[in-house]
Design a protein around this motif. Structure first.
Motif, PDB file in Angstrom:
ATOM      1  N   PRO A 186      12.198  47.341  46.856  1.00  0.00           N
ATOM      2  CA  PRO A 186      13.123  47.859  45.849  1.00  0.00           C
ATOM      3  C   PRO A 186      13.277  46.946  44.643  1.00  0.00           C
ATOM      4  O   PRO A 186      13.489  47.419  43.523  1.00  0.00           O
ATOM      5  N   LEU A 239      15.604  52.667  44.080  1.00  0.00           N
ATOM      6  CA  LEU A 239      15.525  52.678  45.537  1.00  0.00           C
ATOM      7  C   LEU A 239      16.730  51.916  46.092  1.00  0.00           C
ATOM      8  O   LEU A 239      16.863  50.712  45.851  1.00  0.00           O
ATOM      9  N   GLU A 240      17.593  52.598  46.830  1.00  0.00           N
ATOM     10  CA  GLU A 240      18.794  51.937  47.338  1.00  0.00           C
ATOM     11  C   GLU A 240      18.685  51.590  48.823  1.00  0.00           C
ATOM     12  O   GLU A 240      18.946  50.456  49.234  1.00  0.00           O
ATOM     13  N   GLN A 241      18.318  52.535  49.649  1.00  0.00           N
ATOM     14  CA  GLN A 241      18.362  52.302  51.095  1.00  0.00           C
ATOM     15  C   GLN A 241      17.354  53.188  51.790  1.00  0.00           C
ATOM     16  O   GLN A 241      17.156  54.339  51.414  1.00  0.00           O
ATOM     17  N   ARG A 242      16.722  52.630  52.793  1.00  0.00           N
ATOM     18  CA  ARG A 242      15.775  53.398  53.613  1.00  0.00           C
ATOM     19  C   ARG A 242      16.549  54.164  54.673  1.00  0.00           C
ATOM     20  O   ARG A 242      17.355  53.596  55.419  1.00  0.00           O
ATOM     21  N   PRO A 266      10.804  60.412  47.330  1.00  0.00           N
ATOM     22  CA  PRO A 266      11.509  59.355  48.081  1.00  0.00           C
ATOM     23  C   PRO A 266      10.760  58.908  49.328  1.00  0.00           C
ATOM     24  O   PRO A 266      11.328  58.169  50.140  1.00  0.00           O
ATOM     25  N   ASP A 282       6.458  59.234  57.706  1.00  0.00           N
ATOM     26  CA  ASP A 282       7.579  59.744  56.904  1.00  0.00           C
ATOM     27  C   ASP A 282       7.734  61.255  57.021  1.00  0.00           C
ATOM     28  O   ASP A 282       8.849  61.772  56.899  1.00  0.00           O
ATOM     29  N   ALA A 328       7.615  52.863  53.564  1.00  0.00           N
ATOM     30  CA  ALA A 328       8.505  51.880  54.172  1.00  0.00           C
ATOM     31  C   ALA A 328       8.257  50.481  53.639  1.00  0.00           C
ATOM     32  O   ALA A 328       9.158  49.641  53.634  1.00  0.00           O
ATOM     33  N   TYR A 353      12.882  58.408  54.582  1.00  0.00           N
ATOM     34  CA  TYR A 353      12.837  58.510  53.123  1.00  0.00           C
ATOM     35  C   TYR A 353      13.773  57.474  52.520  1.00  0.00           C
ATOM     36  O   TYR A 353      14.585  56.855  53.218  1.00  0.00           O
ATOM     37  N   TRP A 354      13.640  57.281  51.222  1.00  0.00           N
ATOM     38  CA  TRP A 354      14.497  56.367  50.489  1.00  0.00           C
ATOM     39  C   TRP A 354      15.652  57.138  49.850  1.00  0.00           C
ATOM     40  O   TRP A 354      15.481  58.223  49.307  1.00  0.00           O
ATOM     41  N   LYS A 355      16.851  56.539  49.937  1.00  0.00           N
ATOM     42  CA  LYS A 355      18.000  57.069  49.208  1.00  0.00           C
ATOM     43  C   LYS A 355      17.856  56.654  47.750  1.00  0.00           C
ATOM     44  O   LYS A 355      17.786  55.465  47.446  1.00  0.00           O
TER      45      LYS A 355
END
Length: 793
Positions: A547, A566-569, A646, A653, A543, A607-609
């Protein structure tokens, strides 16, 4: 058969040409009239017997003498009968004349022992029968000479057959001279012995390699005094047994009988051996060059479709004073053979230590043409007593079986693993396969910890990974709390802010970034250089990951370090599970097996998108979540590899760190990333299956090779010797001619018998003379039958 010792017959229509040829003083022994070189005779004096052909002709001519006419009143009745039979009698007499001439001709030629060269471009069975047909046509024309029309057709047919035979003979002479003629004096020759695995095939009580040795010894003994020879042992890496062409026959024979002259196994690198032969021929003292290759003709190692490599060999040949001819002696292969082999030894992972067992898979196969029943498969490690698995069934042709041997290595260092198949077959060399295994003592791993403080009940991500790499639980008889020195992996934890204190990253094999927010620019460049040099990098962003740092992380050349952005959490309302069916990557295949792993119980809470670069073709998705989102990504960078998840391995997580699969999962990822740095370590070894299946060179392969070099394939050892020494090989035809004469005589006897019966020449018919009164009465009775009684006075 040496052309300088034999005479020549060119199939000219006269016996004069044959006799002149037999005693021609020319050194090439060609016909002085036409230069033909088609057939030789071992007993040329017998050719004088061809004069016996004149005997049946003279008899025929004597029988044709005109008789003295005698006037007789009944001649008119006899003339009518003879005119009707004269044409058939002439034909029958002509056939008899030709059969008698052919019989005498065949007997004379058979006693002269004609010799026919091998590998005739023009089949002799088309020429010799054509000549005999020409003789028949000419003989029949002689008999029916008054019949101008039929005589002309027969003479034209005989002339055409004769011209075709002579032209074919001249063509054959040119081809044979080109094929077998060699320069006078000595020459340089390199003998190449195929030492591949397939040459150990036992046929007729001896191996192909021993047969090649015997034929090479015979070749050396038959060499001319001026010949200089060298010897090459051709295996995967060719080696010269005699490195410079020499005329010392004893030295050559000693090299063939020496301990170094033995099969090396593997394949024969044909191109490398021929290039080495070219370099040896360059040191030879003679102008004429040649290469003699003894092989079983397996296509493996020839690479006939590599035009560039063969063109390079051809250029090496053209640099010699004369481009050499390559004489390839292919040993005959059996029609069927028995062969079972150990085809492969494969370890379950490439990084092996003494801390945990490894699975050794051994595959066996049947490359023969009949079923084989091996009794057992044995595996021995480092000279220890072998483990034995009995085999209870037949191994059918072109099938294979795989057996599993769990084993734990006891000491670090190189270890020899040997698999042996207990069976009896025609190729025993491939029943054993060995592999050298390097057992590592330590595998250094650097754990970069991003979290400096954690809440109560939560452990740092790096600590969880360290516990998985060096578990404290008892393993294989070791008690709890065993020292870390018993584990293969040696992890070192460092805070992200303190990574600069490690001056040299090269001793480490893998770097794991565990929930790291960011790295200083200088340290990020050092890590990227570490990966490009062959190291492994595992990134598990949590977390706290930034990015902006990860997405902009690049090498000085502009290459992205990570396989995705890394786009979005994401925090799903319900934890997601892993899609184990999508786990195709080698690092996660072990935990994807539902019967051996509890990974199905894993839950992902955060997770990360990740966004993959669509333009990159090197990114590999090795596993997904049940939602379809990528969970494991692989990306090659330089000589190293990058794995990206991710999520972090902490409990916020996921629950993976609490599952049993967590320990093997981390180990497999580390082993995969460490493999590129340890090039070619513990790779699977295979027996070359092509060598065991006896796949020979095809006609297309031979044609491809001949487009670059002068390749000659003798059909026998005799043809090889003649090509090497400048003689012409072939066979004697006297047996065929004797058979032809016998058949001709039988035909002559049968025809004579038929003519005798047909003409009633063997019967004497009595003639009874009647009185005039009896003759008149007989005529009256005959007329009565025709006209009736009332009309006869």
């Amino acid at each position: 058969m040496d052309r300088r010792q034999k005479t020549v017959f060119c199939f000219l229509p006269t016996a004069l040409c044959s006799l002149l040829t037999a005693y021609c003083p020319l050194p090439t022994a060609h016909c002085p009239l036409c230069g033909g070189a088609f057939m030789t005779f071992l007993n040329p004096l017998i050719l004088f017997g061809l004069a016996a052909i004149a005997i049946p002709i003279l008899i025929h001519l004597m029988n044709r003498s005109k008789p003295r006419p005698i006037a007789w009143g009944a001649m008119q009745f006899l003339m009518a009968s003879m005119t009707a039979r004269s044409r058939r009698v002439k034909i029958e007499d002509g056939i008899l004349l030709c059969l008698r001439c052919l019989a005498l001709t065949a007997l004379a030629l058979a006693m002269a022992r004609p010799f026919l060269p091998s590998m005739s471009a023009v089949p002799w069975v088309l020429i010799l029968p054509g000549m005999l047909l020409a003789v028949l046509c000419a003989g029949i024309a002689t008999v029916i000479w008054p019949n101008v029309k039929l005589r002309g057709r027969l003479l034209k047919t005989a002339a055409v057959l004769l011209i075709i035979a002579v032209l074919a003979t001249l063509l054959e002479q040119r081809i044979q001279a080109r094929r077998w003629m060699t320069a006078s004096g000595g020459g340089d020759t390199v003998i190449i012995l195929d030492a591949s695995l397939s040459m150990t095939l036992v046929a007729n009580g001896q191996s192909h390699f021993n047969q090649a040795i015997q034929e090479a010894r015979l070749l050396i003994e038959q060499a001319r005094p001026g010949d200089a020879l060298a010897i090459i042992l051709a295996g995967p890496v060719p080696r010269a047994l005699i490195s410079r062409p020499t005329s010392d026959r004893q030295e050559l024979l000693r090299a063939l009988a020496g301990p170094d002259c033995k099969p090396t196994g593997g394949i024969m690198a044909a191109l490398e051996a021929l290039n080495l032969a070219a370099s040896l021929l360059a040191d030879g003292p003679n102008v004429t060059k040649s290469v003699v290759l003894f092989t079983d003709g397996q296509v493996t190692g020839w690479d006939p479709q590599s035009s560039a490599r063969w063109a390079f060999l051809a250029s090496n040949f053209t640099q010699l004073p004369a481009p050499p001819r390559v004489i390839c002696r292919r040993l005959p292969q059996p029609e069927g053979f028995r062969n079972a082999l150990v085809s492969e030894i494969r370890l379950s992972r490439s990084i092996i230590g003494t801390d945990r067992p490894v699975k050794i898979e051994v595959s066996i196969a049947n490359s023969g043409t009949v079923a084989v029943h091996p009794t057992a498969l044995e595996l021995s490690v480092a000279g220890q007593p072998p483990e034995r698995i009995p085999i209870m069934k037949d191994l059918m042709p072109q099938t294979s079986e795989t057996f599993l041997f769990p084993h734990r290595f006891e000491a670090p260092g190189p270890q020899l693993v040997q698999a042996r198949l207990m069976t009896e077959d025609d190729l025993p060399a491939d029943n054993v396969l060995e592999q050298k295994v390097q057992v590592l003592e330590r595998l250094p791993v650097l754990l970069v910890e991003g979290a400096s403080t954690e809440r109560f009940f939560f452990r740092k991500t790096a600590s969880l990974i360290r516990s998985a790499l060096t578990p404290r639980e008892a393993t294989s008889g070791q008690g709890a709390g065993s020292p870390e020195s018993s584990f293969l992996v040696k992890p070192t934890i460092v805070e992200a802010a303190d990574i600069g204190t490690i001056k040299d990253l090269s001793p480490y094999r893998v770097i794991i970034m565990a929930d790291v927010s960011r790295l200083p620019a200088t340290e990020a460049d050092r890590v990227s250089a570490f990966v490009k040099a062959g190291g492994g990098l595992l990134v598990t962003p949590g977390a706290r990951a930034e990015p902006a740092f990860y997405n902009a992380w690049q090498t000085p050349a502009g290459e992205p370090i990570l396989p995705a952005r890394l786009e979005q959490r994401i925090y799903p309302p319900d934890p997601l599970k892993l899609d184990l069916k999508s786990f195709t990557h080698p690092a996660v295949q072990l935990v994807a097996q539902p019967d051996q792993s509890d990974a199905r119980l894993g839950l992902i809470a955060g997770y990360w998108k990740l966004a993959l670069d669509p333009a990159s073709s090197e990114i590999r998705v090795g596993g997904k979540l049940e939602s379809g989102a990528p969970w494991l990504l692989e990306h090659p960078l330089g000589k190293g590899e990058v794995l990206m998840l991710p999520m972090a391995f902490d409990r916020r997580d996921s629950n993976l760190s609490s599952l049993k699969c967590f320990v093997p999962l981390v180990h497999e990822m580390v082993y995969f990333l460490a493999a590129p740095a340890l090039q070619n370590i513990n790779q699977a070894v295979k027996n070359p299956l092509e060598e065991s299946t006896l796949t020979g060179l095809s006609d297309a392969d031979i044609a491809a090779v001949r487009s670059h070099i002068d390749l000659f394939l003798p059909g026998s050892m005799e043809e090889l010797l003649t090509a090497f020494t400048g003689k012409v090989p072939g066979q004697e035809l006297w047996k065929i001619l004797i058979l032809c004469a016998l058949l001709t005589l039988l035909a002559e006897v049968a025809l004579t018998r038929w003519i005798t019966l047909h003409r009633h020449l063997h019967q004497a018919k009595p003639v009874t003379l009647k009185s005039p009164a009896e003759s008149v009465q007989a005529m009256k009775s005959h007329l009565t039958e025709l006209l009736g009684n009332d009309r006869i006075p």
